[in-house]
Design an enzyme around this catalytic site. Structure first.
Site, mmCIF file in Angstrom:
data_model
loop_
_atom_site.group_PDB
_atom_site.id
_atom_site.type_symbol
_atom_site.label_atom_id
_atom_site.label_comp_id
_atom_site.label_asym_id
_atom_site.label_seq_id
_atom_site.Cartn_x
_atom_site.Cartn_y
_atom_site.Cartn_z
ATOM 1 C CG ASP A 1 -1.984 -1.050 1.188
ATOM 2 O OD1 ASP A 1 -1.787 -2.048 0.481
ATOM 3 O OD2 ASP A 1 -3.018 -0.887 1.871
ATOM 4 C CE LYS B 1 -5.301 1.966 2.545
ATOM 5 N NZ LYS B 1 -4.182 1.229 3.183
ATOM 6 C CE LYS C 1 -6.887 -1.366 2.556
ATOM 7 N NZ LYS C 1 -5.527 -1.819 2.879
#
Lengths: 333, 751
Positions: free
Chosen positions: A170, A233, A269
């Site tokens: 991430d 995300k 996400k």
């Protein structure tokens, strides 16, 4: 034989997707975009009230939500013991007797991944291996959460996390590049992240709370996808504004536009601030409404959360027993 | 057994991840119907009225067809009883201080809050609308309406000084109405001190429940009375002594027309279809549906329309998760409908959307304004300049920029053209139920003798009648049309006598063709005048005032010949000039900004010209009334066709001489002739946007009847003279209100 087939399939798909994504940065996809913020706010307001699920539907949806969770701990005081506990909870997210009561105990229900700081990747990999689990380990990287470190160290951070066994990275984007409109530079950076990840999945955190406008959110989403992200995300969970519905709608529309243009499905996400079971249901219905059922799979949808799981477990407990659980009825994570 | 079923299905749902039913229990609605033994009555004077020997009509669940209760059909005597109750209540209610009425409205808002579940389940049950819509939008808005109007009642003595409540208001609801539409009308009426009799179509219990909630507050029974009956009782309601006004309330939102620019047509249609596919329909009482059903009749209407559109060559797209049986109808997108096909002209039924492409914004505006309807519209564009231009240009009551369907008690909602000319909400909504203090009450009786077919049809013939002893120089002769004096189409004249009965002058005898020419000329001048800034309008009015003053002696002598005393004549000329100046000054203070709590961004309350306004001036005060009416109309941006005083048209024609040099050609047109005949021509003209009539009671009645053809707003005096020299009646806010229409322009903001 079956396992080698699987490996081949994964390899092929992955390569194929990679090939598809290695496109140029096409700024015409973002140059004309203007997001209508009042309309987005209205849609966000409506969608939360319009889709509710009750009873068996609620229980099933909540169990499904568990499979989307990136069970996360990102604290300064993380040690191997609480990471180990987290990994165990990821493997057994809901009490076995509750699953049996709902007749889903044979579904192999686990969370989608475990998400930790780079320095804790080793602990997580070890703990999951010990528990006999194949749950992937995700690591945050690139100077999380601010991203204000040198590119060189940010890239090195990715490589080290992958080396330690993280299969999902991430990364946070460089907000400076967004706010100053340097879209090509942003594209180049994310390309480099992509390369550093190697076989690991790249989830790009846009830190939407710090991008200034919804139009910037759309543009950053598009750039991140063009540069080869597997997921986009919403936030790090450390900004003051985290995963909100308006921002999500803009990102989901960007994902849909990208799919329409290229045929590639990119994952989404939301992270930060999703704490209650009810919230998670709203997120599921948002995905269902905006992108459709095919996005409701852990390959394309994750929820980054730490405390959400225990609330879901409480709701499941209530659904099965008709009683509200005491604190000690459910194991801690 | 049930338990295992549940477990198995959880397992299944885990894979399919489908939506399930979210039934909203309507037990409390049924229990409420039970309190009346499933036999509803009327609610009059704070109690249930259940007269015997009435035909009763069943109230049905529109989806299952289940009989929920029976409603008696009212007869004339029930209507009379309700009006009598409202009239008695009015005597007390209208005399209360605003603060007391404010308190009552606040209590009613609280009452709705306390019984909201009952209200929303009942409304959804009997109308079939999605409960979510009623619960999340209608109920909170109903409370806001009461609260906002409570504030208006509280400040009434201060802000609405000079106005008084009309009296008993009759409200007639259409068969497919929402109870909210009723709230938009009763709240302002009650707030300003009127009392209400509502005639609801049988089988709609929500208004009865509201009346019961209001009645149970105890203090003022009879201010809100609800009777069930067909719309054919409307004339009976209107003719009851004491009923001062009857308003109609149309249907809930119908279908939509969508205009999409060609350059984004494909993209927009794709996104629209994608979104439609995700809509869910079902029983209104399901908490997770987007759209309910509105009964078998609505289904058949939509089906007929869609089949017809298909047969006329249209593309039909239907999608969404909607049960495939009547009364459910899927959201439907119709495109490629040929512009000349009958379906393009017809009203689009719910839930159908008709999309058509356009090339330029100008073309879109022409298409949108080219329909007889003018309720509301929304403009979607990312270019603010373009969106605003369209917003200003659309001839509708409400425009939302980049939004749709927003409503707030503070923002007036209304329409123009055939969508009606009455207003709900905001300051405009209050004036609907007020009249200037001192105006006598409306008498219910209509003259039975008036023959609509022959009123003003024939023009009396005029023959030469003696020597002309006119002033020198002679008064101008001709009809003032398009900026110059023209000979009348009939090529004949009528004689004007002075106060001693001598022939003073001949004026032109105008007719239907002249009216047509005058209206055409006005239409040509209108766009130019509208685009003039208020300052420019003001300076022209001021110039006209100066011209009047310069030629004071000519005007006074013309008035004197009609028996006006010199002193009074001087006052009349002076006042006329003053009126022109006053309205010129007021032209610069039009419209204002509203701030709505839920909306980020302003709502503009625009005051827009009516268009071509026809004015039949009174016989009295031949110069002053003419100037007062003309000034108010011009200041608000209208183009005008005037019929001057019948007995003394000379001063008006004298003013025309000045206007010929000062004003743009065609802006003001003055047609002399037989008043009844000219009135008939104007009232029956479909392209006259509003009509003011000051003359006989019969003429007033005719104007109201004839203007129904295009629902143009009318203002008539019913044969009563006005005190034009008094500020209140001659230049009061009533003129300003009548001379323009409101448009609410919503401007949400944010990036």
């Amino acid at each position: 034989m079956p396992s080698s087939f699987c490996v081949f399939k994964y390899f092929f798909e992955h390569r194929y997707r990679h090939y598809q994504r290695a496109g140029d940065c096409d700024l015409s996809w973002i140059s004309k975009i203007q997001v209508n913020q009042p309309a987005v706010l209205r849609r966000a307001e409506q969608i939360q009230a319009r889709r509710m699920v009750k009873k068996e539907w609620q229980a099933a949806w909540l169990l499904k939500a568990v499979t989307f969770i990136d069970l996360t701990t990102l604290s300064g005081d993380d040690t191997s013991s609480n990471v180990q506990r987290l990994c165990y909870k990821a493997k057994y997210p809901i009490r076995e007797d509750l699953l049996k009561a709902l007749n889903v105990h044979d579904k192999g229900l686990t969370t989608a991944a475990v998400c930790v700081y780079p320095a804790r990747v080793c602990d997580a990999v070890k703990a999951l291996k010990a528990a006999g689990s194949t749950i992937p380990v995700a690591s945050v990287a690139t100077g999380f959460p601010a991203g204000q470190t040198h590119l060189k160290t940010r890239l090195e951070e990715i490589r080290l996390a992958v080396e330690d066994g993280a299969t999902e990275i991430d990364v946070v984007i460089n907000r400076t590049l967004v706010l100053t409109g340097q879209w090509e530079a942003l594209y180049d950076e994310i390309r480099q992240f992509r390369k550093a990840c190697g076989e690991a999945h790249l989830k790009t955190i846009l830190a939407t709370g710090e991008l200034g406008s919804l139009t910037n959110v759309y543009k950053a989403s598009m750039i991140a996808m063009m540069a080869g992200s597997d997921f986009i995300k919403t936030s790090t969970g450390k900004e003051t504004v985290n995963a909100t519905f308006p921002v999500a709608i803009v990102m989901l529309r960007a994902i849909r536009d990208f799919f329409w243009k290229t045929g590639n499905k990119i994952g989404f996400k939301p992270a930060g601030g999703i704490r209650s079971a009810k919230d998670s249901l709203a997120w599921l219905s948002l995905i269902k409404e905006e992108l459709g059922d095919e996005w409701l799979t852990p390959e394309l949808f994750r929820i980054g959360a730490s405390t959400l799981l225990s609330d879901i477990e409480r709701q499941i407990y209530h659904h099965v027993t008709g009683r509200y659980a005491a604190y000690h009825d459910l194991p801690m994570s | 057994m049930a338990a295992t079923h549940a477990q198995r299905s959880t397992r299944e749902i885990f894979t399919t991840l489908e939506y399930g039913p979210v039934p909203e229990s309507h037990a409390c609605a049924l229990a409420w119907l039970d309190t009346q033994d499933r036999h509803l009555g009327h609610y009059v004077n704070g109690k249930w009225l259940k007269p015997e020997h009435r035909n009763s009509v069943p109230c049905r669940d529109p989806i299952t067809g289940e009989n929920l209760a029976s409603c008696p059909q009212a007869q004339a005597e029930d209507v009379a009883a309700a009006v009598e109750a409202a009239r008695t209540a009015w005597e007390n209610w209208s005399g209360l201080p605003g603060a007391s009425r404010a308190q009552y409205l606040t209590r009613l808002a609280k009452m709705i809050q306390k019984h909201q579940r009952l209200l929303w389940t009942l409304e959804s049950l009997v109308t079939g609308r999605a409960v979510r819509e009623v619960r999340d939008r209608d109920i909170p808005l109903a409370q806001q309406l009461l609260q906002w109007h409570a504030v208006q009642a509280y400040t009434q003595e201060e802000t609405l000084a000079g106005w008084e409540p009309m009296g008993v208001i009759g409200l007639i609801l259409s068969p497919t109405f929402s109870f909210l539409e009723m709230m938009w009308r009763i709240c302002p009426a009650l707030a300003v001190g009127c009392t209400v009799v509502v005639l609801v179509p049988p089988g709609s219990p929500t208004p009865l429940l509201l009346a019961q909630l209001a009645g149970e507050l105890g203090s003022f029974p009879g201010i809100l009375n609800v009777i069930n009956g067909p719309a054919s009782l409307g004339p009976i309601l209107a003719s009851q002594p004491g009923v001062q006004k009857v308003t109609f309330c149309g249907a809930v939102e119908g279908g939509l027309r969508l205009l999409i620019q060609e350059s984004v047509w494909d993209e927009t249609m794709r996104r629209l279809q994608e979104r439609m596919a995700r809509l869910r329909g079902g029983r209104g009482l399901d908490g997770a549906v987007d759209m309910g059903a509105r009964g078998a009749a609505a289904h058949d209407l939509a089906q007929r329309y869609v089949r017809e559109a298909q047969s006329q060559g249209a593309q039909v797209f239907q999608a969404g998760d909607v049960p495939s049986v009547s009364p459910f109808f899927p959201p439907t997108l119709v495109s490629d409908l040929p512009p000349a096909s009958p379906c393009t002209q017809a009203e689009v039924p719910w839930p159908v959307v008709v999309a058509s492409p356009f090339r330029t914004a100008k073309e879109a505006l022409a298409v949108a304004n080219g329909t007889p309807r003018g309720g509301s519209a929304s403009v979607w564009s990312e270019r603010l300049g373009q969106a605003l231009e369209l917003g200003y240009g659309l001839r509708v009551g409400t425009v939302w920029i980049n939004a749709h369907g927003l409503r707030h008690p503070e923002v007036p909602t209304g329409g123009c053209k055939e969508s009606g000319s009455s207003w709900h909400g905001g300051p405009d909504g209050l004036y609907e139920y007020l009249r200037p203090s001192g105006t006598p009450a409306r008498l219910p009786s209509l003259s039975e003798n008036l023959n609509y077919d022959t009123f003003g049809l024939a023009v009396p013939l005029t023959l030469p009648s003696g020597p002309e002893i006119g002033p020198s120089p002679a008064a101008p002769y001709g009809l003032f049309i398009g900026g110059r004096f023209q000979a009348p189409g009939a090529r004949s004249s009528r004689c004007i006598q002075d106060s001693k009965g001598n022939l003073q002058a001949y004026v032109a005898e105008g007719g239907a063709k002249d009216i047509r020419g005058a209206v055409e000329a006005a239409h040509q001048a209108a766009p130019g005048w509208v685009s003039q800034p208020p300052g420019a309008r003001a300076s022209l009015l001021w110039a006209l005032a100066s011209a009047l003053e310069r030629r004071e002696s000519a005007f006074t002598s013309a008035l004197e010949r009609h028996g006006v005393e010199l002193k009074t004549a001087k006052v009349e000329v002076e006042l006329s000039a003053r009126r022109l100046r006053a309205w010129g000054a007021r032209a610069q203070a039009q419209g204002h900004l509203l701030q709505v709590a839920e909306l980020r961004g302003p709502v503009l309350r625009l005051r827009e010209p009516l268009g071509v306004l026809a004015i039949v001036c009174p016989d009295e005060w031949p110069l002053l009334a003419f100037a007062s009416l003309l000034a108010a109309a011009l200041a608000h941006g209208n183009a005008v066709v005037l019929v001057p005083s019948g007995v003394c048209p000379i001063p008006a024609l004298e003013v025309c001489q000045d206007m010929a040099t000062l004003l743009p050609a065609g802006l003001v047109n003055v047609v002399t002739g037989d008043r009844d005949h000219l009135t008939r021509c104007l009232a029956l003209h479909q392209d006259v946007q509003a009509l003011w009539y000051f003359g006989s009671a019969q003429g007033s009645q005719f104007v109201e009847w004839a203007s129904a053809g295009n629902l143009k707003p009318v203002w008539v005096n019913r044969g009563r003279p006005r005190a034009w020299d008094q500020e209140a009646q001659g230049a009061g806010p009533e003129l300003g209100l009548r001379a323009a229409r409101t448009k609410a322009l919503w401007l949400p903001m944010g990036d």
